[in-house]
Design a protein around this motif. Sequence first.
Motif, short mmCIF file in Angstrom:
data_model
loop_
_atom_site.label_atom_id
_atom_site.label_comp_id
_atom_site.label_asym_id
_atom_site.label_seq_id
_atom_site.Cartn_x
_atom_site.Cartn_y
_atom_site.Cartn_z
N VAL A 89 51.33 20.89 86.54
CA VAL A 89 51.63 21.95 85.58
C VAL A 89 52.77 21.49 84.68
N ASP A 90 52.72 21.89 83.44
CA ASP A 90 53.80 21.62 82.50
C ASP A 90 54.79 22.77 82.61
N GLY A 91 55.46 22.82 83.77
CA GLY A 91 56.35 23.93 84.02
C GLY A 91 57.05 23.77 85.36
N ASP A 92 57.58 24.87 85.87
CA ASP A 92 58.36 24.84 87.09
C ASP A 92 57.55 25.31 88.29
N LEU A 93 58.26 25.62 89.37
CA LEU A 93 57.59 26.03 90.60
C LEU A 93 56.78 27.30 90.41
N ALA A 94 57.28 28.23 89.62
CA ALA A 94 56.54 29.47 89.38
C ALA A 94 55.21 29.19 88.70
N ALA A 95 55.19 28.23 87.76
CA ALA A 95 53.94 27.86 87.09
C ALA A 95 52.97 27.23 88.07
N LEU A 96 53.49 26.45 89.00
CA LEU A 96 52.63 25.86 90.03
C LEU A 96 52.03 26.94 90.92
#
Length: 217
Positions: A89-96
Amino acid sequence: MAWDDLSDEEKEAWRRYVETGTHAYLFIREVPPGTTTAAVVRSLRALVPGEEVADASQERRSAWEAEGRAVLSASAYVGPYPAFAHLWVDGDLAALQDLLDALEEELGVRGVTALAGDSFRDQDGAVLMAKLKRSAVVGLVRIWVEAGRSREVLDALGRALGDAFKGGTIVFGDFDLLVEVGGDRPADVTEAVLAGIQRVPGVVRTETSFSDHRRPV
């Protein structure tokens, strides 16, 4: 798709996935009743950048790419789990976590997830992350190591396994390292595990699953 088969332009595009974002490894334990592991793997592979897919799957993959999501590899395996996927994901843990929720909702898959940390770097500084390349026969080795020795053991494995070593990553989950070994025959993989991995100081135990990527899914 093997790394060596990519054009320079394709390699540059894939460096985005190697060098940015949040990575996780999904070890699939269950698929929904009424479907098969092969069907789930086909759906996951349709989300891999650059894979040839049907028009409907292309639309779905384009939507995922716009949301900063991708499946970097997916295969069926022989071993403790029937299938595996490398997620990005192009993001952080929340995006995952949002991506994992989407996979469960859309495909009904459940499993165990390990968050990816640092990966092995070769003598030129290139990152060799577990499960990006595709050999004819692949062994994914989950490795438990002595406390505080993950980096030391990973570096030693990269040196000890020679051409059989395709990538390795420190992970955060119920084990410590994920190492990818590959070759043209199952024996190439089993020999690397027995003669290479299990003899490296600091390795406590290993668990290996196998996949023949020449087999159509």
